[in-house]
Design a protein around this motif. Structure first.
Motif, PDB file in Angstrom:
ATOM      1  N   GLY A   1     -31.259  56.326  32.456  1.00 25.94           N
ATOM      2  CA  GLY A   1     -32.583  55.895  31.990  1.00 25.94           C
ATOM      3  C   GLY A   1     -32.754  54.398  31.831  1.00 25.94           C
ATOM      4  O   GLY A   1     -33.592  53.836  32.466  1.00 25.94           O
ATOM      5  N   PRO A   2     -31.990  53.692  31.049  1.00 21.77           N
ATOM      6  CA  PRO A   2     -30.944  54.133  30.119  1.00 21.77           C
ATOM      7  C   PRO A   2     -31.516  55.002  28.985  1.00 21.77           C
ATOM      8  O   PRO A   2     -32.724  54.979  28.749  1.00 21.77           O
ATOM      9  CB  PRO A   2     -30.413  52.800  29.572  1.00 21.77           C
ATOM     10  CG  PRO A   2     -31.561  51.860  29.680  1.00 21.77           C
ATOM     11  CD  PRO A   2     -32.311  52.261  30.907  1.00 21.77           C
ATOM     12  N   PRO A   3     -30.644  55.760  28.346  1.00 20.15           N
ATOM     13  CA  PRO A   3     -31.122  56.670  27.298  1.00 20.15           C
ATOM     14  C   PRO A   3     -31.616  55.916  26.070  1.00 20.15           C
ATOM     15  O   PRO A   3     -31.104  54.844  25.752  1.00 20.15           O
ATOM     16  CB  PRO A   3     -29.880  57.490  26.953  1.00 20.15           C
ATOM     17  CG  PRO A   3     -28.723  56.639  27.338  1.00 20.15           C
ATOM     18  CD  PRO A   3     -29.173  55.810  28.505  1.00 20.15           C
ATOM     19  N   ALA A   4     -32.601  56.477  25.402  1.00 20.69           N
ATOM     20  CA  ALA A   4     -33.137  55.878  24.174  1.00 20.69           C
ATOM     21  C   ALA A   4     -33.561  56.996  23.237  1.00 20.69           C
ATOM     22  O   ALA A   4     -33.828  58.116  23.683  1.00 20.69           O
ATOM     23  CB  ALA A   4     -34.329  54.989  24.505  1.00 20.69           C
ATOM     24  N   LEU A   5     -33.589  56.691  21.971  1.00 18.06           N
ATOM     25  CA  LEU A   5     -34.060  57.681  20.997  1.00 18.06           C
ATOM     26  C   LEU A   5     -35.489  57.359  20.582  1.00 18.06           C
ATOM     27  O   LEU A   5     -35.829  56.210  20.330  1.00 18.06           O
ATOM     28  CB  LEU A   5     -33.156  57.693  19.753  1.00 18.06           C
ATOM     29  CG  LEU A   5     -31.712  58.108  19.977  1.00 18.06           C
ATOM     30  CD1 LEU A   5     -30.987  58.226  18.638  1.00 18.06           C
ATOM     31  CD2 LEU A   5     -31.620  59.424  20.744  1.00 18.06           C
ATOM     32  N   PHE A   6     -36.305  58.402  20.526  1.00 19.61           N
ATOM     33  CA  PHE A   6     -37.691  58.260  20.097  1.00 19.61           C
ATOM     34  C   PHE A   6     -37.923  59.169  18.899  1.00 19.61           C
ATOM     35  O   PHE A   6     -37.600  60.364  18.955  1.00 19.61           O
ATOM     36  CB  PHE A   6     -38.640  58.665  21.228  1.00 19.61           C
ATOM     37  CG  PHE A   6     -38.513  57.800  22.463  1.00 19.61           C
ATOM     38  CD1 PHE A   6     -39.270  56.637  22.597  1.00 19.61           C
ATOM     39  CD2 PHE A   6     -37.619  58.136  23.481  1.00 19.61           C
ATOM     40  CE1 PHE A   6     -39.149  55.836  23.733  1.00 19.61           C
ATOM     41  CE2 PHE A   6     -37.487  57.335  24.616  1.00 19.61           C
ATOM     42  CZ  PHE A   6     -38.260  56.180  24.737  1.00 19.61           C
ATOM     43  N   SER A   7     -38.456  58.623  17.822  1.00 17.74           N
ATOM     44  CA  SER A   7     -38.870  59.444  16.685  1.00 17.74           C
ATOM     45  C   SER A   7     -40.330  59.819  16.937  1.00 17.74           C
ATOM     46  O   SER A   7     -41.148  58.932  17.149  1.00 17.74           O
ATOM     47  CB  SER A   7     -38.786  58.672  15.369  1.00 17.74           C
ATOM     48  OG  SER A   7     -37.559  57.988  15.214  1.00 17.74           O
ATOM     49  N   VAL A   8     -40.641  61.095  16.951  1.00 18.90           N
ATOM     50  CA  VAL A   8     -42.030  61.510  17.180  1.00 18.90           C
ATOM     51  C   VAL A   8     -42.505  62.312  15.970  1.00 18.90           C
ATOM     52  O   VAL A   8     -41.831  63.264  15.555  1.00 18.90           O
ATOM     53  CB  VAL A   8     -42.177  62.358  18.467  1.00 18.90           C
ATOM     54  CG1 VAL A   8     -43.657  62.619  18.770  1.00 18.90           C
ATOM     55  CG2 VAL A   8     -41.510  61.664  19.654  1.00 18.90           C
ATOM     56  N   SER A   9     -43.632  61.915  15.396  1.00 16.21           N
ATOM     57  CA  SER A   9     -44.110  62.620  14.196  1.00 16.21           C
ATOM     58  C   SER A   9     -45.619  62.524  14.084  1.00 16.21           C
ATOM     59  O   SER A   9     -46.277  61.951  14.945  1.00 16.21           O
ATOM     60  CB  SER A   9     -43.449  62.038  12.947  1.00 16.21           C
ATOM     61  OG  SER A   9     -43.942  60.740  12.695  1.00 16.21           O
ATOM     62  N   GLY A  10     -46.148  63.078  13.010  1.00 16.48           N
ATOM     63  CA  GLY A  10     -47.597  63.096  12.798  1.00 16.48           C
ATOM     64  C   GLY A  10     -48.155  64.437  13.235  1.00 16.48           C
ATOM     65  O   GLY A  10     -47.568  65.474  12.942  1.00 16.48           O
ATOM     66  N   ALA A  11     -49.278  64.399  13.978  1.00 19.02           N
ATOM     67  CA  ALA A  11     -49.954  65.633  14.369  1.00 19.02           C
ATOM     68  C   ALA A  11     -49.367  66.195  15.663  1.00 19.02           C
ATOM     69  O   ALA A  11     -49.999  66.185  16.715  1.00 19.02           O
ATOM     70  CB  ALA A  11     -51.451  65.363  14.522  1.00 19.02           C
ATOM     71  N   VAL A  12     -48.126  66.671  15.593  1.00 18.74           N
ATOM     72  CA  VAL A  12     -47.492  67.311  16.751  1.00 18.74           C
ATOM     73  C   VAL A  12     -46.824  68.608  16.307  1.00 18.74           C
ATOM     74  O   VAL A  12     -46.499  68.781  15.136  1.00 18.74           O
ATOM     75  CB  VAL A  12     -46.418  66.413  17.427  1.00 18.74           C
ATOM     76  CG1 VAL A  12     -47.058  65.269  18.179  1.00 18.74           C
ATOM     77  CG2 VAL A  12     -45.404  65.899  16.409  1.00 18.74           C
ATOM     78  N   ASN A  13     -46.614  69.509  17.264  1.00 19.04           N
ATOM     79  CA  ASN A  13     -46.006  70.802  16.939  1.00 19.04           C
ATOM     80  C   ASN A  13     -44.533  70.692  16.560  1.00 19.04           C
ATOM     81  O   ASN A  13     -44.077  71.406  15.687  1.00 19.04           O
ATOM     82  CB  ASN A  13     -46.139  71.752  18.142  1.00 19.04           C
ATOM     83  CG  ASN A  13     -47.502  72.400  18.187  1.00 19.04           C
ATOM     84  OD1 ASN A  13     -48.030  72.827  17.155  1.00 19.04           O
ATOM     85  ND2 ASN A  13     -48.101  72.452  19.363  1.00 19.04           N
ATOM     86  N   ARG A  14     -43.809  69.844  17.281  1.00 16.01           N
ATOM     87  CA  ARG A  14     -42.372  69.755  17.013  1.00 16.01           C
ATOM     88  C   ARG A  14     -41.953  68.311  16.735  1.00 16.01           C
ATOM     89  O   ARG A  14     -41.389  67.636  17.597  1.00 16.01           O
ATOM     90  CB  ARG A  14     -41.577  70.274  18.224  1.00 16.01           C
ATOM     91  CG  ARG A  14     -41.691  71.766  18.469  1.00 16.01           C
ATOM     92  CD  ARG A  14     -40.638  72.253  19.472  1.00 16.01           C
ATOM     93  NE  ARG A  14     -40.713  71.594  20.757  1.00 16.01           N
ATOM     94  CZ  ARG A  14     -41.451  72.025  21.785  1.00 16.01           C
ATOM     95  NH1 ARG A  14     -42.181  73.129  21.659  1.00 16.01           N
ATOM     96  NH2 ARG A  14     -41.453  71.359  22.920  1.00 16.01           N
ATOM     97  N   PRO A  15     -42.227  67.827  15.512  1.00 12.40           N
ATOM     98  CA  PRO A  15     -41.790  66.466  15.200  1.00 12.40           C
ATOM     99  C   PRO A  15     -40.269  66.397  15.249  1.00 12.40           C
ATOM    100  O   PRO A  15     -39.594  67.387  14.965  1.00 12.40           O
ATOM    101  CB  PRO A  15     -42.302  66.247  13.769  1.00 12.40           C
ATOM    102  CG  PRO A  15     -42.491  67.613  13.199  1.00 12.40           C
ATOM    103  CD  PRO A  15     -42.833  68.512  14.362  1.00 12.40           C
ATOM    104  N   GLY A  16     -39.735  65.268  15.640  1.00 14.52           N
ATOM    105  CA  GLY A  16     -38.279  65.149  15.687  1.00 14.52           C
ATOM    106  C   GLY A  16     -37.845  63.911  16.443  1.00 14.52           C
ATOM    107  O   GLY A  16     -38.672  63.133  16.921  1.00 14.52           O
ATOM    108  N   VAL A  17     -36.529  63.767  16.550  1.00 14.48           N
ATOM    109  CA  VAL A  17     -35.961  62.677  17.345  1.00 14.48           C
ATOM    110  C   VAL A  17     -35.648  63.232  18.726  1.00 14.48           C
ATOM    111  O   VAL A  17     -35.036  64.297  18.837  1.00 14.48           O
ATOM    112  CB  VAL A  17     -34.677  62.116  16.703  1.00 14.48           C
ATOM    113  CG1 VAL A  17     -34.045  61.045  17.598  1.00 14.48           C
ATOM    114  CG2 VAL A  17     -34.979  61.534  15.330  1.00 14.48           C
ATOM    115  N   TYR A  18     -36.092  62.549  19.760  1.00 13.86           N
ATOM    116  CA  TYR A  18     -35.839  62.997  21.130  1.00 13.86           C
ATOM    117  C   TYR A  18     -35.122  61.910  21.917  1.00 13.86           C
ATOM    118  O   TYR A  18     -35.432  60.734  21.774  1.00 13.86           O
ATOM    119  CB  TYR A  18     -37.157  63.375  21.821  1.00 13.86           C
ATOM    120  CG  TYR A  18     -37.782  64.574  21.151  1.00 13.86           C
ATOM    121  CD1 TYR A  18     -37.279  65.854  21.384  1.00 13.86           C
ATOM    122  CD2 TYR A  18     -38.816  64.425  20.233  1.00 13.86           C
ATOM    123  CE1 TYR A  18     -37.809  66.960  20.730  1.00 13.86           C
ATOM    124  CE2 TYR A  18     -39.355  65.528  19.570  1.00 13.86           C
ATOM    125  CZ  TYR A  18     -38.845  66.789  19.827  1.00 13.86           C
ATOM    126  OH  TYR A  18     -39.350  67.873  19.173  1.00 13.86           O
TER     127      TYR A  18
END
Lengths: 421, 153
Positions: free
Chosen positions: A236-253
């Motif tokens: 990619g290089p790989p990276a971590l994304f924190s996703v939150s708020g109005a989503v079905n599956r909040p989490g780190v991806y």
């Protein structure tokens, strides 16, 4: 418009998601501490720096500074140098560092060791925000296990290197995440940013050369050394994304840097909950300028987001739906900055307080038509005049909301005036 | 301050190359011991670290997690930042206020709970997030509030 598939091979989260990674035996069985052992016993500092440079690794705390370049700024000579780990993860919407430490504290210990032996620091301080109690307990236990194994302390891995690691906690101040404010806090003072230059690489902790590095950045190091820079980059290089708020599956991806915002929100995080409509998303915490539906195909990397007028920051995506209007969102954001402003410089201290007051007035139905121009003029007065990025991050989002969602402000003002009549 | 607390502060001093670096951790020791950082507690910390009491007070008053006024035995932090706001933290906070009979910033008359709002707790995947003492509670619903608080005597 396509939603990309999840990253085929997870190389970072794999550690944090596996069972038992708080235990050193388990971590070592999976290959853990091998990269640090090699860095301490087989590789020269130049070789490590070369590999990190070839990987293209950039800081994950928010500024995105090339990691190897930062290491090169640290003077080779000099008896006392420090590594300071920035674990004061406070940017609203960000929780990747906590996820890494809670899932695999040894990964951070190992990354810290690699950085320390490379720049020649005998001491590392991990500054963790106070609220991360579980992470602190796990990290302290991991360091104790690593010390027992001969990986922390004197002559680590049987080499000439001595590395002590101390966990230090903050006391509830967002500004301590700014690297020079963090150093002030670590020295036992108010967390107020320092004038730069000198940069921490020249005069940091106790005025000694100091490498300040975010938790996730250091966690990439064992992965880069064991995979090699080419394989790492190919991911990619790989990276971590924190996703939150109005989503079905909040989490780190974990996803390749440059994945589309749409894929993160509607692929990884499962899209919007039933009945909720997408309104905007912050790509890099609330300090970044929000994006709207038209921007959903933007690539989540430093350059693409800068071109889109915003930033990757800490790669924290907050998805806002139509349950809030932008006045509420901005009022909440500005109130946060007002409370967290350290008070050192006037534009930030006064500007955030004034804007918060005006937004509060609009929310209470006592807004005036001229308030929008007033906000714009205060925001202009803060632009380029604040001492550090905290104050500087207020105007861009606010001004964008006045441009793109002006109707929502005007509606609230009109409703207030109608009630007053 | 007990001898144990003083010893702990001395141990903390040993972790750093400069004595003042132990100030934040020492203040937590004193706060734990005394319930809050009263002028007397601040004076003792200053004495143990050989720092001016004005400096110690200045630092203590800067940070959100130091209590200069008496706090409850248990401190409840309800996150009210954006991700929690988008997941109903206001209803959780409202229920907290109802059950405890106090507003944010206040302490119950029996000294059991202090209620505070918090900026992002770094647990947005668990929104709305609540921190009680050192325990993080995930995806809290208004109906969870009462049984949750019951666990803290």
């Amino acid at each position: 418009m396509t939603i990309e598939a999840a990253v085929p091979e997870s190389v970072l989260l794999r550690w944090a998601r596996a069972e038992g990674m708080a235990q050193i035996e388990q971590y070592r069985r999976a290959g853990g501490y091998d990269a640090a052992r090699r860095a301490a016993t087989e590789m020269t500092a130049d070789q490590v720096i070369e590999i990190v440079a070839a990987s293209g690794l950039r800081g994950k705390g928010g500024a995105g500074f090339p990691t190897a370049q930062k290491w090169k700024f640290i003077p080779r000579a000099g008896p006392v140098k420090y590594v300071v780990v920035n674990g004061d993860e406070g940017e609203p919407g960000t929780f990747k560092d906590r996820t890494l430490i809670e899932g695999c504290p040894h990964l951070l210990v190992e990354g810290t060791l690699i950085a320390a032996v490379t720049i020649g620091a005998r001491r590392a301080y991990i500054y963790l925000r106070r609220e991360y109690h579980r992470a602190r307990r796990l990290l302290e236990a991991a360091i104790a296990q690593a010390r027992q194994a001969g990986f922390v302390g004197e002559r680590i891995f049987g080499s000439e290197h001595t590395v002590e690691i101390v966990v230090h906690t903050g006391a509830g101040a967002y500004i301590a995440g700014e690297e020079t404010a963090l150093l002030e806090s670590l020295e036992g003072r108010r967390a107020m940013p320092r004038q730069r230059p000198p940069f921490p690489a020249q005069a940091g902790l106790y005025q000694r050369p100091t490498l300040v590095q975010n938790v996730e950045t250091l966690c990439h190091l064992p992965v880069i050394i064991s995979l090699g820079p080419d394989r790492y980059k190919a991911l990619g290089p790989p990276a971590l994304f924190s996703v939150s708020g109005a989503v079905n599956r909040p989490g780190v991806y974990e996803a390749p840097l440059g994945i589309s915002l749409r894929s993160l929100i509607f692929g990884h995080a499962g899209g919007m909950p039933p009945g909720r409509r997408f309104k905007a998303a912050f790509p890099g915490g609330i300090s970044s300028v929000f994006l709207t539906e038209a921007d959903l195909d933007v690539k989540m990397d430093h350059d693409s987001l800068r071109q889109a007028g915003t930033m990757l920051g800490s790669a924290a995506v907050i998805v806002v739906d139509d349950s809030l209007d932008m006045v509420e969102v901005m009022a909440r954001a500005v109130e946060f900055y007002r409370d967290e402003s350290c008070g050192k410089c006037t534009p930030c201290r006064e500007g955030t307080a004034w804007i918060a007051q005006v937004l509060e007035r609009i929310l209470c139905g006592r807004g005036r038509v001229e308030d929008l121009a007033l906000i714009e003029s205060i925001a202009a007065g803060m632009t380029g005049t604040c001492f550090c990025p905290l104050g500087e991050s207020v105007p861009p989002g606010l001004v964008a909301s006045l441009r793109l969602f002006r109707g929502e402000y005007e509606r609230r003002i009109a409703q207030g005036e109608a009630r007053a009549v | 301050m007990t001898q144990a607390a003083r010893d702990e502060i001395r141990r903390l001093i040993g972790l750093y190359e400069h004595r003042q670096s132990a100030l934040l951790p020492a203040l937590f020791v004193a706060q734990q011991e005394e319930g809050c950082l009263s002028p007397a507690a601040l004076g003792l910390v200053a004495e143990t670290l050989d720092l001016p009491v004005t400096e110690v007070t200045s630092v203590a008053s800067f940070y959100g997690l130091f209590f200069l006024e008496p706090a409850g035995r248990h401190v409840v932090h309800v996150c009210t930042n954006l991700s929690c706001m988008l997941n109903g933290c206001q209803r959780v906070l409202g229920r907290m206020q109802e059950v405890l009979g106090i507003r944010p910033g206040e302490t119950t008359p029996d000294g059991r709970f202090s209620l505070r709002t918090a900026e992002c707790l770094g647990a947005c995947d668990e929104a709305p997030s609540v921190l009680i003492d050192e325990d993080r509670w995930a995806a809290v619903k208004p109906e969870d509030v009462e049984p949750m608080l019951d666990r803290y005597g």
